[in-house]
Design a protein around this motif. Structure first.
Motif, PDB file in Angstrom:
ATOM      1  N   ARG A  36      14.812  73.922 -80.145  1.00 19.51           N
ATOM      2  CA  ARG A  36      14.896  74.317 -78.736  1.00 19.51           C
ATOM      3  C   ARG A  36      13.501  74.435 -78.128  1.00 19.51           C
ATOM      4  NH1 ARG A  36      19.316  77.698 -76.216  1.00 19.51           N
ATOM      5  NH2 ARG A  36      21.175  76.999 -77.268  1.00 19.51           N
ATOM      6  N   LEU A  37      12.594  75.020 -78.882  1.00 12.93           N
ATOM      7  CA  LEU A  37      11.222  75.149 -78.400  1.00 12.93           C
ATOM      8  C   LEU A  37      10.636  73.767 -78.131  1.00 12.93           C
ATOM      9  CD1 LEU A  37       8.612  76.728 -77.786  1.00 12.93           C
ATOM     10  CD2 LEU A  37       8.124  76.663 -80.246  1.00 12.93           C
ATOM     11  N   GLN A  38      10.772  72.873 -79.077  1.00 16.93           N
ATOM     12  CA  GLN A  38      10.205  71.537 -78.926  1.00 16.93           C
ATOM     13  C   GLN A  38      10.823  70.805 -77.740  1.00 16.93           C
ATOM     14  OE1 GLN A  38       9.958  69.173 -82.456  1.00 16.93           O
ATOM     15  NE2 GLN A  38       9.333  67.348 -81.359  1.00 16.93           N
ATOM     16  N   ALA A  39      12.132  70.939 -77.546  1.00 15.63           N
ATOM     17  CA  ALA A  39      12.828  70.238 -76.464  1.00 15.63           C
ATOM     18  C   ALA A  39      12.616  70.895 -75.104  1.00 15.63           C
ATOM     19  CB  ALA A  39      14.324  70.170 -76.775  1.00 15.63           C
ATOM     20  N   SER A  40      12.083  72.112 -75.091  1.00 12.12           N
ATOM     21  CA  SER A  40      11.972  72.886 -73.850  1.00 12.12           C
ATOM     22  C   SER A  40      10.972  72.314 -72.856  1.00 12.12           C
ATOM     23  CB  SER A  40      11.565  74.326 -74.171  1.00 12.12           C
ATOM     24  OG  SER A  40      10.201  74.375 -74.602  1.00 12.12           O
ATOM     25  N   ALA A  54       5.784  70.759 -78.943  1.00  7.09           N
ATOM     26  CA  ALA A  54       5.835  70.049 -80.230  1.00  7.09           C
ATOM     27  C   ALA A  54       4.731  70.544 -81.166  1.00  7.09           C
ATOM     28  CB  ALA A  54       5.708  68.541 -80.011  1.00  7.09           C
ATOM     29  N   ASP A  55       3.534  70.744 -80.625  1.00  7.49           N
ATOM     30  CA  ASP A  55       2.448  71.293 -81.449  1.00  7.49           C
ATOM     31  C   ASP A  55       2.773  72.707 -81.914  1.00  7.49           C
ATOM     32  OD1 ASP A  55       0.957  68.971 -81.210  1.00  7.49           O
ATOM     33  OD2 ASP A  55      -0.343  69.759 -79.626  1.00  7.49           O
ATOM     34  N   ALA A  56       3.370  73.489 -81.024  1.00  4.52           N
ATOM     35  CA  ALA A  56       3.751  74.860 -81.374  1.00  4.52           C
ATOM     36  C   ALA A  56       4.769  74.848 -82.511  1.00  4.52           C
ATOM     37  CB  ALA A  56       4.329  75.571 -80.154  1.00  4.52           C
ATOM     38  N   ARG A  57       5.746  73.964 -82.422  1.00  2.00           N
ATOM     39  CA  ARG A  57       6.758  73.863 -83.481  1.00  2.00           C
ATOM     40  C   ARG A  57       6.099  73.554 -84.816  1.00  2.00           C
ATOM     41  NH1 ARG A  57       9.381  69.787 -86.100  1.00  2.00           N
ATOM     42  NH2 ARG A  57      11.455  70.294 -86.862  1.00  2.00           N
ATOM     43  N   VAL A  96       4.516  81.957 -73.933  1.00  2.00           N
ATOM     44  CA  VAL A  96       5.259  80.747 -73.573  1.00  2.00           C
ATOM     45  C   VAL A  96       5.300  80.667 -72.049  1.00  2.00           C
ATOM     46  CG1 VAL A  96       7.493  79.560 -73.693  1.00  2.00           C
ATOM     47  CG2 VAL A  96       6.677  80.863 -75.661  1.00  2.00           C
ATOM     48  N   ARG A  97       5.066  79.461 -71.533  1.00  5.91           N
ATOM     49  CA  ARG A  97       5.122  79.215 -70.092  1.00  5.91           C
ATOM     50  C   ARG A  97       5.927  77.937 -69.890  1.00  5.91           C
ATOM     51  NH1 ARG A  97      -0.544  78.502 -67.515  1.00  5.91           N
ATOM     52  NH2 ARG A  97      -0.412  76.540 -68.636  1.00  5.91           N
ATOM     53  N   CYS A  98       6.962  78.020 -69.061  1.00  2.00           N
ATOM     54  CA  CYS A  98       7.858  76.883 -68.857  1.00  2.00           C
ATOM     55  C   CYS A  98       7.835  76.413 -67.405  1.00  2.00           C
ATOM     56  CB  CYS A  98       9.283  77.254 -69.241  1.00  2.00           C
ATOM     57  SG  CYS A  98       9.450  77.790 -70.957  1.00  2.00           S
ATOM     58  N   GLY A  99       7.843  75.104 -67.223  1.00  3.55           N
ATOM     59  CA  GLY A  99       7.945  74.506 -65.896  1.00  3.55           C
ATOM     60  C   GLY A  99       6.911  75.024 -64.925  1.00  3.55           C
ATOM     61  N   ALA A 100       7.374  75.416 -63.744  1.00  2.00           N
ATOM     62  CA  ALA A 100       6.484  75.897 -62.689  1.00  2.00           C
ATOM     63  C   ALA A 100       6.226  77.401 -62.818  1.00  2.00           C
ATOM     64  CB  ALA A 100       7.089  75.579 -61.324  1.00  2.00           C
ATOM     65  N   GLN A 101       6.703  77.972 -63.883  1.00  2.00           N
ATOM     66  CA  GLN A 101       6.535  79.408 -64.114  1.00  2.00           C
ATOM     67  C   GLN A 101       5.040  79.751 -64.141  1.00  2.00           C
ATOM     68  OE1 GLN A 101       8.075  80.424 -67.949  1.00  2.00           O
ATOM     69  NE2 GLN A 101       7.916  82.623 -67.639  1.00  2.00           N
ATOM     70  N   VAL A 102       4.646  80.698 -63.323  1.00  2.00           N
ATOM     71  CA  VAL A 102       3.241  81.084 -63.247  1.00  2.00           C
ATOM     72  C   VAL A 102       2.906  82.071 -64.363  1.00  2.00           C
ATOM     73  CG1 VAL A 102       1.491  82.203 -61.811  1.00  2.00           C
ATOM     74  CG2 VAL A 102       3.183  80.702 -60.761  1.00  2.00           C
ATOM     75  N   GLU A 103       3.745  83.055 -64.533  1.00  2.00           N
ATOM     76  CA  GLU A 103       3.516  84.075 -65.556  1.00  2.00           C
ATOM     77  C   GLU A 103       4.051  83.617 -66.906  1.00  2.00           C
ATOM     78  OE1 GLU A 103       2.162  87.352 -65.898  1.00  2.00           O
ATOM     79  OE2 GLU A 103       1.177  86.690 -64.063  1.00  2.00           O
ATOM     80  N   ALA A 104       3.219  83.707 -67.888  1.00  2.00           N
ATOM     81  CA  ALA A 104       3.657  83.419 -69.257  1.00  2.00           C
ATOM     82  C   ALA A 104       4.351  84.658 -69.808  1.00  2.00           C
ATOM     83  CB  ALA A 104       2.452  83.061 -70.119  1.00  2.00           C
ATOM     84  N   ARG A 123      24.342  75.916 -75.203  1.00  2.00           N
ATOM     85  CA  ARG A 123      23.457  74.754 -75.390  1.00  2.00           C
ATOM     86  C   ARG A 123      22.126  75.018 -74.726  1.00  2.00           C
ATOM     87  NH1 ARG A 123      26.226  69.161 -75.320  1.00  2.00           N
ATOM     88  NH2 ARG A 123      25.812  69.243 -77.519  1.00  2.00           N
ATOM     89  N   GLY A 124      21.075  74.431 -75.330  1.00  2.00           N
ATOM     90  CA  GLY A 124      19.730  74.640 -74.800  1.00  2.00           C
ATOM     91  C   GLY A 124      19.265  73.570 -73.888  1.00  2.00           C
TER      92      GLY A 124
END
Length: 124
Positions: A36-40, A54-57, A96-104, A123-124
């Protein structure tokens, strides 16, 4: 002599049991969590540097291997706490920071939320 032999055998047994991999259901959950992390498409911050998911995984898999060699992962929560929530060298929390999310967010919180979704069958 008998006592010395017993002590040696006990020490060997303890040493052998310590190098146990995570139980199969736990390893399956961890693998699903890392997938899920890699696909996120999220970014993962380690010690002030942003990395791809992917590097994190890959990094977390190396930490998991180390912990499994020590027999320290008996639950997915232990994996998150011991390997995936912060740097063992600096003590800094992973983010972790996803998409346009400003705050990690702390990786422990993000991974905990994803684990809850896995367990709920979402499902993720």
């Amino acid at each position: 002599m008998k006592r010395t032999l017993s002590t040696i055998l006990f020490s060997l047994a303890c040493g052998l049991s310590a190098a146990a991999p995570a139980p199969a259901p736990v390893r399956a959950e961890i693998d699903a969590l890392l997938a899920r992390l890699q696909a996120s498409g999220c970014q993962f911050n380690r010690n002030g540097t942003w990395h791809s998911a992917a590097d994190a995984r890959n990094h977390l898999l190396r930490k998991l291997d180390y912990l499994e060699d020590k027999g320290k992962v008996q639950s997915t929560e232990q994996f998150i706490a011991l390997a995936a929530s912060g740097s063992s060298s600096s003590g800094k929390p992973y983010k972790v920071r996803c998409g346009a999310q400003v705050e990690a967010v702390d990786s422990a919180a993000w991974l905990g939320s994803e684990l809850a979704a896995i367990r709920a069958g979402k499902r993720g």
